[in-house]
Design a protein around this motif. Structure first.
Motif, PDB file in Angstrom:
ATOM      1  N   SER A   1       0.840  -1.201   0.000  1.00 58.66           N
ATOM      2  CA  SER A   1       0.000   0.000   0.000  1.00 58.66           C
ATOM      3  C   SER A   1       0.875   1.251   0.000  1.00 58.66           C
ATOM      4  CB  SER A   1      -0.913   0.035   1.226  1.00 58.66           C
ATOM      5  OG  SER A   1      -0.160   0.283   2.397  1.00 58.66           O
ATOM      6  N   ARG A   2       0.286   2.341  -0.446  1.00 56.38           N
ATOM      7  CA  ARG A   2       0.955   3.642  -0.428  1.00 56.38           C
ATOM      8  C   ARG A   2       1.350   4.003   1.009  1.00 56.38           C
ATOM      9  NH1 ARG A   2       0.206   8.906  -3.444  1.00 56.38           N
ATOM     10  NH2 ARG A   2       0.690  10.491  -1.897  1.00 56.38           N
ATOM     11  N   GLU A   3       0.456   3.694   1.941  1.00 51.32           N
ATOM     12  CA  GLU A   3       0.680   4.049   3.345  1.00 51.32           C
ATOM     13  C   GLU A   3       1.841   3.280   3.970  1.00 51.32           C
ATOM     14  OE1 GLU A   3      -2.991   5.193   1.792  1.00 51.32           O
ATOM     15  OE2 GLU A   3      -2.389   3.110   2.062  1.00 51.32           O
ATOM     16  N   ALA A   4       2.264   2.198   3.365  1.00 57.02           N
ATOM     17  CA  ALA A   4       3.361   1.390   3.918  1.00 57.02           C
ATOM     18  C   ALA A   4       4.745   1.900   3.507  1.00 57.02           C
ATOM     19  CB  ALA A   4       3.198  -0.063   3.486  1.00 57.02           C
ATOM     20  N   VAL A   5       4.815   2.812   2.539  1.00 58.24           N
ATOM     21  CA  VAL A   5       6.111   3.286   2.039  1.00 58.24           C
ATOM     22  C   VAL A   5       6.868   4.068   3.114  1.00 58.24           C
ATOM     23  CG1 VAL A   5       7.268   4.769   0.346  1.00 58.24           C
ATOM     24  CG2 VAL A   5       5.409   3.253  -0.380  1.00 58.24           C
ATOM     25  N   GLN A   6       6.261   5.106   3.673  1.00 56.93           N
ATOM     26  CA  GLN A   6       6.976   5.966   4.621  1.00 56.93           C
ATOM     27  C   GLN A   6       7.414   5.224   5.876  1.00 56.93           C
ATOM     28  OE1 GLN A   6       7.927   9.261   3.871  1.00 56.93           O
ATOM     29  NE2 GLN A   6       9.296   8.705   5.546  1.00 56.93           N
ATOM     30  N   PRO A   7       6.557   4.399   6.501  1.00 54.42           N
ATOM     31  CA  PRO A   7       7.030   3.655   7.672  1.00 54.42           C
ATOM     32  C   PRO A   7       8.216   2.735   7.347  1.00 54.42           C
ATOM     33  CG  PRO A   7       4.644   3.604   7.593  1.00 54.42           C
ATOM     34  CD  PRO A   7       5.112   4.210   6.297  1.00 54.42           C
ATOM     35  N   ALA A   8       8.231   2.143   6.162  1.00 53.10           N
ATOM     36  CA  ALA A   8       9.365   1.285   5.780  1.00 53.10           C
ATOM     37  C   ALA A   8      10.635   2.119   5.642  1.00 53.10           C
ATOM     38  CB  ALA A   8       9.058   0.545   4.485  1.00 53.10           C
TER      39      ALA A   8
ATOM     40  N   ALA B   1       9.706  10.057   0.182  1.00 54.10           N
ATOM     41  CA  ALA B   1       8.611   9.393  -0.522  1.00 54.10           C
ATOM     42  C   ALA B   1       7.794  10.414  -1.297  1.00 54.10           C
ATOM     43  CB  ALA B   1       7.733   8.644   0.476  1.00 54.10           C
ATOM     44  N   ASP B   2       7.500  10.081  -2.535  1.00 57.91           N
ATOM     45  CA  ASP B   2       6.652  10.923  -3.377  1.00 57.91           C
ATOM     46  C   ASP B   2       6.054  10.075  -4.490  1.00 57.91           C
ATOM     47  OD1 ASP B   2       8.811  10.537  -5.127  1.00 57.91           O
ATOM     48  OD2 ASP B   2       9.232  12.647  -5.395  1.00 57.91           O
ATOM     49  N   ALA B   3       5.196  10.685  -5.271  1.00 56.16           N
ATOM     50  CA  ALA B   3       4.507   9.987  -6.363  1.00 56.16           C
ATOM     51  C   ALA B   3       5.256  10.254  -7.675  1.00 56.16           C
ATOM     52  CB  ALA B   3       3.069  10.458  -6.465  1.00 56.16           C
ATOM     53  N   PRO B   4       5.821   9.227  -8.303  1.00 58.00           N
ATOM     54  CA  PRO B   4       6.501   9.427  -9.580  1.00 58.00           C
ATOM     55  C   PRO B   4       5.487   9.658 -10.707  1.00 58.00           C
ATOM     56  CG  PRO B   4       6.488   7.105  -9.025  1.00 58.00           C
ATOM     57  CD  PRO B   4       5.885   7.839  -7.855  1.00 58.00           C
TER      58      PRO B   4
ATOM     59  N   PHE C   1       3.828   5.198  -5.555  1.00 57.23           N
ATOM     60  CA  PHE C   1       4.434   6.007  -4.501  1.00 57.23           C
ATOM     61  C   PHE C   1       5.748   5.355  -4.146  1.00 57.23           C
ATOM     62  CE2 PHE C   1       4.387   7.962  -0.160  1.00 57.23           C
ATOM     63  CZ  PHE C   1       4.180   9.277  -0.572  1.00 57.23           C
ATOM     64  N   ARG C   2       6.805   6.148  -3.969  1.00 56.02           N
ATOM     65  CA  ARG C   2       8.116   5.572  -3.693  1.00 56.02           C
ATOM     66  C   ARG C   2       9.062   6.559  -3.024  1.00 56.02           C
ATOM     67  NH1 ARG C   2       9.479   9.490  -6.759  1.00 56.02           N
ATOM     68  NH2 ARG C   2      10.402   9.241  -8.799  1.00 56.02           N
ATOM     69  N   GLY C   3      10.075   5.990  -2.382  1.00 51.95           N
ATOM     70  CA  GLY C   3      11.176   6.743  -1.810  1.00 51.95           C
ATOM     71  C   GLY C   3      12.412   5.876  -1.896  1.00 51.95           C
ATOM     72  N   TYR C   4      13.579   6.480  -1.647  1.00 63.33           N
ATOM     73  CA  TYR C   4      14.835   5.733  -1.724  1.00 63.33           C
ATOM     74  C   TYR C   4      15.622   5.881  -0.435  1.00 63.33           C
ATOM     75  CZ  TYR C   4      14.530   4.887  -6.751  1.00 63.33           C
ATOM     76  OH  TYR C   4      14.147   4.445  -7.995  1.00 63.33           O
ATOM     77  N   VAL C   5      16.258   4.780  -0.051  1.00 67.76           N
ATOM     78  CA  VAL C   5      17.140   4.751   1.106  1.00 67.76           C
ATOM     79  C   VAL C   5      18.393   3.982   0.706  1.00 67.76           C
ATOM     80  CG1 VAL C   5      16.082   2.656   2.071  1.00 67.76           C
ATOM     81  CG2 VAL C   5      17.234   4.256   3.591  1.00 67.76           C
TER      82      VAL C   5
ATOM     83  N   ALA D   1       8.730   0.915  -2.645  1.00 70.78           N
ATOM     84  CA  ALA D   1       7.705   1.357  -3.586  1.00 70.78           C
ATOM     85  C   ALA D   1       6.371   0.654  -3.413  1.00 70.78           C
ATOM     86  CB  ALA D   1       8.205   1.128  -5.013  1.00 70.78           C
ATOM     87  N   PHE D   2       5.336   1.412  -3.718  1.00 74.15           N
ATOM     88  CA  PHE D   2       4.004   0.854  -3.915  1.00 74.15           C
ATOM     89  C   PHE D   2       3.642   1.131  -5.365  1.00 74.15           C
ATOM     90  CE2 PHE D   2      -0.573   1.849  -4.292  1.00 74.15           C
ATOM     91  CZ  PHE D   2      -1.043   0.551  -4.207  1.00 74.15           C
ATOM     92  N   ASN D   3       3.303   0.076  -6.087  1.00 79.47           N
ATOM     93  CA  ASN D   3       2.875   0.206  -7.470  1.00 79.47           C
ATOM     94  C   ASN D   3       1.551  -0.529  -7.597  1.00 79.47           C
ATOM     95  OD1 ASN D   3       2.406  -0.058 -10.239  1.00 79.47           O
ATOM     96  ND2 ASN D   3       4.588  -0.048 -10.702  1.00 79.47           N
ATOM     97  N   PRO D   4       0.447   0.199  -7.769  1.00 77.88           N
ATOM     98  CA  PRO D   4      -0.859  -0.461  -7.819  1.00 77.88           C
ATOM     99  C   PRO D   4      -1.018  -1.412  -8.998  1.00 77.88           C
ATOM    100  CG  PRO D   4      -1.058   1.850  -8.418  1.00 77.88           C
ATOM    101  CD  PRO D   4       0.344   1.642  -7.944  1.00 77.88           C
TER     102      PRO D   4
END
Length: 140
Positions: free
Chosen positions: A78-85, A100-103, A108-112, A123-126
């Motif tokens: 889910s989109r909501e799971a990106v930031q906590p991860a 995290a942002d929407a490409p 929705f994705r972010g990088y670490v 990433a969350f990709n529906p």
């Protein structure tokens, strides 16, 4: 030749530091630990973290001067799971590379980066469903 990857091996500078990131950050369990390498069973492949000097010696090539131009990805459901991860991985030794942002292509994705600079996209990709076993299916 079959289209598959069996093992991805990342060269790391400090194995205990790397272990903390993957075990406590991602919550993964090693399936094999020996002095210079740790293996994690993934869904369909293995991930190895190997002391960079030992990996370089084994592959008969000099260690790279810096991180290569690639990233690994960990998809969430889910989109909501990106930031906590992302937050959890930073808590356990990662460095936030991109908030995290929407490409443009959706999701929705972010990088670490892990402690050795290997980039991970969270990433969350529906359009890519994840099975209960953790298998990601490309564009269904």
């Amino acid at each position: 030749m079959q289209q598959q990857i069996s093992v991805i091996t990342l060269g790391v500078a400090d194995l205990p530091r790397s272990r903390r990131f993957y075990v406590e950050g991602f919550g993964w369990k090693p399936v094999l630990e020996v002095p210079d390498i740790i293996f994690y069973q993934m869904n369909g492949l293995m991930l190895g973290t190997w002391l960079a000097a030992s990996l370089a010696e084994d592959s008969r090539r000099p260690p790279p001067a810096g991180p290569g131009a690639f990233s690994l990805a960990h998809n969430v459901t889910s989109r909501e799971a990106v930031q906590p991860a992302l937050d959890r991985l930073v808590q356990f030794g990662g460095t936030l590379l991109r908030a995290a942002d929407a490409p443009p292509h959706g999701g929705f994705r972010g990088y670490v980066a892990d402690p050795d600079g290997h980039a991970w996209e969270i990433a969350f990709n529906p359009a890519w469903p994840i099975s209960p076993e953790g298998y990601v299916t490309f564009g269904t």
